[in-house]
Design a protein around this motif. Structure first.
Motif, PDB file in Angstrom:
ATOM      1  N   LYS A  14      41.226  78.226  43.261  1.00 10.39           N
ATOM      2  CA  LYS A  14      41.943  78.514  42.020  1.00 10.39           C
ATOM      3  C   LYS A  14      42.452  77.257  41.318  1.00 10.39           C
ATOM      4  O   LYS A  14      42.247  77.084  40.110  1.00 10.39           O
ATOM      5  N   GLY A  15      43.119  76.375  42.032  1.00 12.68           N
ATOM      6  CA  GLY A  15      43.696  75.185  41.412  1.00 12.68           C
ATOM      7  C   GLY A  15      42.648  74.285  40.790  1.00 12.68           C
ATOM      8  O   GLY A  15      42.786  73.839  39.645  1.00 12.68           O
ATOM      9  N   ALA A  16      41.583  74.016  41.537  1.00 16.25           N
ATOM     10  CA  ALA A  16      40.540  73.118  41.051  1.00 16.25           C
ATOM     11  C   ALA A  16      39.801  73.723  39.861  1.00 16.25           C
ATOM     12  O   ALA A  16      39.528  73.029  38.866  1.00 16.25           O
ATOM     13  N   VAL A  17      39.477  75.017  39.936  1.00 21.02           N
ATOM     14  CA  VAL A  17      38.754  75.657  38.836  1.00 21.02           C
ATOM     15  C   VAL A  17      39.635  75.749  37.597  1.00 21.02           C
ATOM     16  O   VAL A  17      39.184  75.481  36.474  1.00 21.02           O
ATOM     17  N   SER A  18      40.890  76.099  37.769  1.00 21.85           N
ATOM     18  CA  SER A  18      41.806  76.199  36.629  1.00 21.85           C
ATOM     19  C   SER A  18      41.994  74.847  35.946  1.00 21.85           C
ATOM     20  O   SER A  18      42.030  74.757  34.714  1.00 21.85           O
ATOM     21  N   ALA A  19      42.093  73.786  36.732  1.00 23.88           N
ATOM     22  CA  ALA A  19      42.224  72.443  36.158  1.00 23.88           C
ATOM     23  C   ALA A  19      40.955  72.040  35.423  1.00 23.88           C
ATOM     24  O   ALA A  19      41.006  71.453  34.327  1.00 23.88           O
ATOM     25  N   MET A  20      39.784  72.350  36.002  1.00 25.16           N
ATOM     26  CA  MET A  20      38.523  72.037  35.344  1.00 25.16           C
ATOM     27  C   MET A  20      38.401  72.774  34.020  1.00 25.16           C
ATOM     28  O   MET A  20      38.014  72.199  32.998  1.00 25.16           O
ATOM     29  N   LEU A  21      38.747  74.071  34.022  1.00 24.78           N
ATOM     30  CA  LEU A  21      38.675  74.843  32.789  1.00 24.78           C
ATOM     31  C   LEU A  21      39.666  74.331  31.749  1.00 24.78           C
ATOM     32  O   LEU A  21      39.370  74.314  30.547  1.00 24.78           O
ATOM     33  N   GLY A  22      40.818  73.881  32.203  1.00 26.92           N
ATOM     34  CA  GLY A  22      41.776  73.293  31.273  1.00 26.92           C
ATOM     35  C   GLY A  22      41.194  72.097  30.555  1.00 26.92           C
ATOM     36  O   GLY A  22      41.363  71.930  29.343  1.00 26.92           O
ATOM     37  N   ALA A  23      40.485  71.255  31.280  1.00 24.89           N
ATOM     38  CA  ALA A  23      39.833  70.094  30.665  1.00 24.89           C
ATOM     39  C   ALA A  23      38.690  70.523  29.755  1.00 24.89           C
ATOM     40  O   ALA A  23      38.508  69.992  28.650  1.00 24.89           O
ATOM     41  N   ALA A  24      37.919  71.523  30.201  1.00 22.32           N
ATOM     42  CA  ALA A  24      36.756  71.974  29.434  1.00 22.32           C
ATOM     43  C   ALA A  24      37.153  72.590  28.097  1.00 22.32           C
ATOM     44  O   ALA A  24      36.420  72.464  27.111  1.00 22.32           O
ATOM     45  N   PHE A  25      38.292  73.268  28.052  1.00 24.51           N
ATOM     46  CA  PHE A  25      38.700  74.007  26.853  1.00 24.51           C
ATOM     47  C   PHE A  25      39.757  73.282  26.021  1.00 24.51           C
ATOM     48  O   PHE A  25      40.340  73.874  25.122  1.00 24.51           O
ATOM     49  N   GLN A  26      39.966  72.015  26.281  1.00 24.01           N
ATOM     50  CA  GLN A  26      41.013  71.291  25.567  1.00 24.01           C
ATOM     51  C   GLN A  26      40.808  71.296  24.054  1.00 24.01           C
ATOM     52  O   GLN A  26      41.765  71.355  23.287  1.00 24.01           O
ATOM     53  N   GLU A  27      39.555  71.266  23.601  1.00 22.62           N
ATOM     54  CA  GLU A  27      39.286  71.260  22.158  1.00 22.62           C
ATOM     55  C   GLU A  27      38.673  72.575  21.682  1.00 22.62           C
ATOM     56  O   GLU A  27      38.160  72.652  20.555  1.00 22.62           O
ATOM     57  N   ASP A  28      38.693  73.601  22.495  1.00 16.84           N
ATOM     58  CA  ASP A  28      38.144  74.899  22.116  1.00 16.84           C
ATOM     59  C   ASP A  28      38.958  75.497  20.967  1.00 16.84           C
ATOM     60  O   ASP A  28      40.195  75.480  21.000  1.00 16.84           O
ATOM     61  N   PRO A  29      38.300  76.047  19.936  1.00 15.83           N
ATOM     62  CA  PRO A  29      39.041  76.576  18.781  1.00 15.83           C
ATOM     63  C   PRO A  29      40.044  77.666  19.130  1.00 15.83           C
ATOM     64  O   PRO A  29      41.126  77.722  18.540  1.00 15.83           O
ATOM     65  N   VAL A  30      39.713  78.535  20.066  1.00 18.72           N
ATOM     66  CA  VAL A  30      40.653  79.592  20.436  1.00 18.72           C
ATOM     67  C   VAL A  30      41.877  78.997  21.124  1.00 18.72           C
ATOM     68  O   VAL A  30      43.021  79.367  20.832  1.00 18.72           O
ATOM     69  N   MET A  31      41.654  78.053  22.040  1.00 23.13           N
ATOM     70  CA  MET A  31      42.787  77.439  22.727  1.00 23.13           C
ATOM     71  C   MET A  31      43.622  76.584  21.771  1.00 23.13           C
ATOM     72  O   MET A  31      44.843  76.500  21.916  1.00 23.13           O
ATOM     73  N   CYS A  32      42.978  75.995  20.788  1.00 23.43           N
ATOM     74  CA  CYS A  32      43.724  75.241  19.777  1.00 23.43           C
ATOM     75  C   CYS A  32      44.562  76.179  18.905  1.00 23.43           C
ATOM     76  O   CYS A  32      45.639  75.798  18.430  1.00 23.43           O
ATOM     77  N   PHE A  33      44.070  77.392  18.687  1.00 22.08           N
ATOM     78  CA  PHE A  33      44.836  78.398  17.958  1.00 22.08           C
ATOM     79  C   PHE A  33      46.031  78.863  18.782  1.00 22.08           C
ATOM     80  O   PHE A  33      47.157  78.961  18.280  1.00 22.08           O
ATOM     81  N   ILE A  34      45.813  79.143  20.046  1.00 17.28           N
ATOM     82  CA  ILE A  34      46.891  79.637  20.893  1.00 17.28           C
ATOM     83  C   ILE A  34      47.930  78.552  21.160  1.00 17.28           C
ATOM     84  O   ILE A  34      49.146  78.800  21.089  1.00 17.28           O
TER      85      ILE A  34
END
Length: 198
Positions: A14-34
């Motif tokens: 969980k920790g490693a995957v969540s951290a990886m996804l955090g990096a992957a979605f840093q510039e994602d439009p939905v995450m930038c909206f939220i």
């Protein structure tokens, strides 16, 4: 080329995957909206994906490349939308993960729910690859492994994306655009469906 083998995620991942996804979605439009503030987004996303990781693990499938470069989180047919029970159980984790962004997160979630297909489908909820490992086949491998399940079940796979440049990538995996929609004050999103392989 790295190892493109894919395995199921475990609780320990969980920790490693969540951290990886955090990096992957840093510039994602939905995450930038939220999370409009970049620093808040960087700080909040691992916890945000941690809540999704738990929910999708209980109601679908979690897959990752063996060395953690990419992961996909799926929700099984009949579980594309959070049930009332899930909403109650996950209320506090979502408040803790989202903070003041909870309203925007709920607005996006509600819009997403309204655009799911009515037919049974596997929902590719999250697909992410660490920025340093992109364009090396890891993301495709993690998605294709999940698609084997939808093919085996004989049901379509569904996803949405707010990144227009992702459309050709998903099209190469068999997905077709079935709709466009917009979150109020947020990004334009595309719904995509892939019929099961025969």
């Amino acid at each position: 080329m790295g190892d493109l083998s894919v395995r199921q995620c475990t609780v320990a991942d969980k920790g490693a995957v969540s951290a990886m996804l955090g990096a992957a979605f840093q510039e994602d439009p939905v995450m930038c909206f939220i999370f409009p503030d970049p620093e808040a987004r960087r700080a909040r996303l691992p916890g945000f994906f941690g809540v999704i990781y738990d929910g999708d693990g209980a109601n679908g499938a979690r897959l990752m490349t063996v060395n953690g470069e990419a992961a996909t989180l799926w929700r099984a047919p009949g579980h594309g939308r959070l049930s009332l029970r899930e909403k109650i159980q996950e209320a506090w984790p979502w408040v803790a993960a989202s903070g003041s962004a909870l309203g925007r997160a709920l607005a996006y979630s509600g819009a997403s729910d309204r655009h799911h297909p009515s037919e049974a489908h596997w929902y590719l909820h999250i697909a992410g690859c660490h920025p340093a490992a992109q364009r090396q086949g890891f993301g495709s491998a993690a998605i294709r492994t999940g698609l084997l399940r939808s093919d085996s079940d004989g049901v379509p796979a569904y996803l949405e994306t707010a990144t227009e440049s992702n459309l050709p990538f998903y099209a190469s995996l068999g997905f077709n655009v079935i709709g466009e929609w917009k979150v109020r004050n947020g990004p334009l999103c595309w719904s995509m469906l892939r019929k099961p392989a025969r």
